[in-house]
Design a protein around this motif. Structure first.
Motif: not given
Length: 651
Positions: A248-269
């Motif tokens: 398995e693999a775990s994926v995380q993404v941070f969405h940076v807009r205007g220099g700020r972390i606006r959101g986060q998502r996560g998956w496991v595949v």
């Protein structure tokens, strides 16, 4: 490009290769050396097809298109963990609505986030003070428009009440645009504008208005400052990180807009194929950015990844085409972006650990339940797909049935179906069950016969279901997934009931010549499992996971059938209450319901109020009022008579 298909014609795997012979040889080598999932895929496949394309970019686009169309079971799929909701604005509607949404994205809707559940409610509540955009459901909106009175949010100034004309649709849309602009990172512009308004109010000695604007500024700053600044203000980037093992693999993404972390998502595949990290990253970016939606808003200028993806140049060209501008996909080497990457990687590592702890119990229990059920029923095939049917009615009226589907022990709500039953089939439960099973499997046979195989290949069985079935009220699948409903048969059919219902279901299958689908029934009284033409039931232990699985499937089918029955009964009661009014046809009946919103309000309306509906004159309004009044008197008398005999009936 190549596709594996199973014996039923379903595409189960899509791949691409420069040397097809070498790639296929790797699949059909010694099975002992294959990964478990690859071993299962190879043994489930019955044919392979291929398509030659001119370039790697074309293969990238075609692979993504096929994966979205066929949803192959053995392809890498990044399933969002659904734990984070999004703040969404339905800009595609005439009166845009702010709401909290999860799951697949919808066209014409702008998304912000994801957030934690508590934070998103607080953010939405705070922003509606400054940007009073509609947040009510369509039903509440229609009732407000019909009654001319806004809902509670309109009275407390958290909605601009476009439903009653306080603002025009154009003014309301501008409020929604401002809401989106603020959430998109333009907070400074709105705060500066409000500060100027506050100064003007103070200069004009309007201190009450100045105090309200001051509170609005504080609310906006509270939302704006919730996210910490991590990079320079002009940074727009998505930062991806992976943590993987052999399976398995775990994926995380941070969405940076205007220099700020606006959101986060996560998956496991699950790693079905023997895929390298660059290939995994390529598939990840394909699926994340290839979803239908507002491409230019979702794809940032920079995409930061832990390793350079496979087909790097073609991927950049593809993403640039979707965004309409250049996209830089690169690996950060030093500085703040590399530091943020390490933070995201740590989140991915922790997410995989948490997933394994949760999944250990879930997979074990599901596998145990399916195995126990297979052994107890002495079935020769594993229970990969189970369908359960239930009948619902009230004293033989509004007879309906439900079909729920479980694959690998988990509900597959996209395949749920509902049936309306009329005529002789509605006379009793066994006739209704026979009718439903006959219709369901007749569609299967028709779909199977309607797809003659082409030369050298097996065609997919994904054909739209036949007429006679009601659309499901469960979440709608996307267009490609909506095709496959009846073309794929279950291994086991479960019916809600005892021996009569089971025998009726078995007769339906036998009448169609189907002998490879097994049937059981679960009787409610003692939770007995009945087999066709059996004098005695199978008794599963009360602690059996197999019995618990059957109970959950049966209860879900019952819930689904009851929900549909109530919908039909409610519509029938509304229509029947207005039947018999001279001169009131279907169009005018719809006009009345549209104007007042419900039968209860029509009953409460005066003759003068009834004439407010389109096409309802004084004479017809008088006839409607008299008819409903007489019906109410009859119902009251019926209830009184029954109570004197000691029996209470539902009116």
């Amino acid at each position: 490009m190549y596709r594996f298909r199973d014996p039923h014609g379903r595409v189960i795997y899509v791949g691409k290769a420069k040397n097809l012979r070498s790639r296929l040889n790797s699949y059909f080598a010694n099975p002992a050396g294959l990964l478990p999932k690859t071993h299962a895929m190879v043994h489930a496949a019955s044919s392979v097809e291929w398509t030659v394309v001119a370039s790697e970019l074309e293969s990238l686009q075609l692979e993504y298109t096929w994966i979205k169309e066929f949803k192959p079971r053995f392809n890498v799929v990044f399933r969002d963990d659904k734990s984070y909701p999004y703040l969404a604005v339905t800009m595609g509607e005439k009166l845009p609505r702010v709401q909290v949404l999860r799951g697949e994205r919808r066209k014409g809707t702008r998304y912000f986030g994801p957030y934690t559940a508590g934070a998103i409610r607080e953010t939405m509540d705070t922003l509606l003070r400054v940007f009073p955009v509609r947040s009510c459901s369509p039903g509440v909106l229609k009732r407000a428009q019909a009654s001319g009175r806004p809902c509670l949010l309109g009275y407390i100034d958290k909605c601009s009440a476009p439903c009653v004309g306080r603002v025009t649709p154009e003014e309301h849309r501008q409020l929604a645009e401002d809401f989106c602009a603020f959430m998109g990172g333009e907070a400074g512009r709105f705060i500066r504008r409000l500060e100027k308004e506050m100064a003007d109010a103070v200069a004009g000695l309007d201190y009450e208005r100045a105090a309200r604007v001051r509170d609005d500024i504080a609310a906006l700053r509270k939302v704006f400052e919730r996210n910490a600044v991590v990079l320079s203000e002009d940074t727009e980037a998505d930062v991806f990180a992976l943590h993987e093992d052999d399976l398995e693999a775990s994926v995380q993404v941070f969405h940076v807009r205007g220099g700020r972390i606006r959101g986060q998502r996560g998956w496991v595949v699950e790693k079905v194929e023997d895929m390298t990290t660059p290939e995994l990253i390529e598939h990840l970016l394909q699926q994340v950015y290839g979803e239908d939606g507002e491409y230019q808003e979702r794809i940032p200028r920079e995409v930061l990844v832990p390793e350079s993806p496979a087909n790097h140049a073609e991927l950049i060209e593809w993403l640039g085409g979707l965004r309409g501008a250049k996209v830089d996909v690169r690996v950060p080497q030093r500085g703040d972006k590399a530091a943020l990457m390490s933070t995201v990687r740590e989140n991915a590592e922790q997410a995989l650990k948490l997933h394994k702890v949760r999944r250990a119990g879930d997979i074990t229990v599901r596998s145990q339940a399916l195995q126990e059920l297979q052994e107890a029923l002495e079935l020769p095939v594993p229970l990969l797909r189970i369908e359960c049917f239930d009948i619902s009615h009230v004293q033989g009226t509004n007879v309906v049935a439900s079909m729920v589907v479980v694959e690998d022990g988990l509900p597959k709500k996209a395949d749920y179906r509902k049936f309306s039953i009329t005529g002789d089939a509605a006379r009793d439960d066994t006739a209704a069950m026979h009718d439903v099973l006959t219709r369901r499997f007749r569609h299967y046979l028709q779909d199977k016969a309607a797809q003659p195989p082409k030369s050298g290949e097996i065609q997919s069985g994904e054909i739209p279901s036949g007429a006679g079935e009601e659309p499901s009220d469960e979440p709608k699948p996307t267009a490609p997934a909506a095709k496959a409903k009846f073309a794929y048969p279950p291994n086991l059919v479960v019916v809600d009931g005892g021996q009569p219902q089971v025998n009726a279901a078995a007769r339906a299958l036998a009448g169609l010549g189907i002998d490879d689908v097994y049937v059981v029934g679960l009787a409610k009284r003692l939770e007995e499992v009945w087999l066709p033409d059996s004098d005695f039931p199978v008794i599963l232990p009360r602690t059996s996971q197999g019995l618990y699985l059957l109970q959950r499937i049966r209860d879900e089918a019952h819930r689904f059938a009851i929900t549909f029955h109530r919908q039909k009964r409610g519509k029938a009661m509304t229509v029947s209450a207005l039947d018999g009014v001279p001169g009131l046809g279907e169009a005018k009946r719809k006009a009345l319901l549209s104007h007042f919103g419900s039968l209860k309000k029509i009953k409460a309306a005066s003759v003068a109020e009834l004439t407010g509906a389109k096409g309802i004159g004084p004479a017809l309004a008088e006839a409607v009022s008299r008819h409903l009044g007489e019906a109410a008197e009859r119902d009251g008398a019926a209830v009184a008579v029954n109570m004197t005999t000691g029996e209470i009936l539902e009116s």
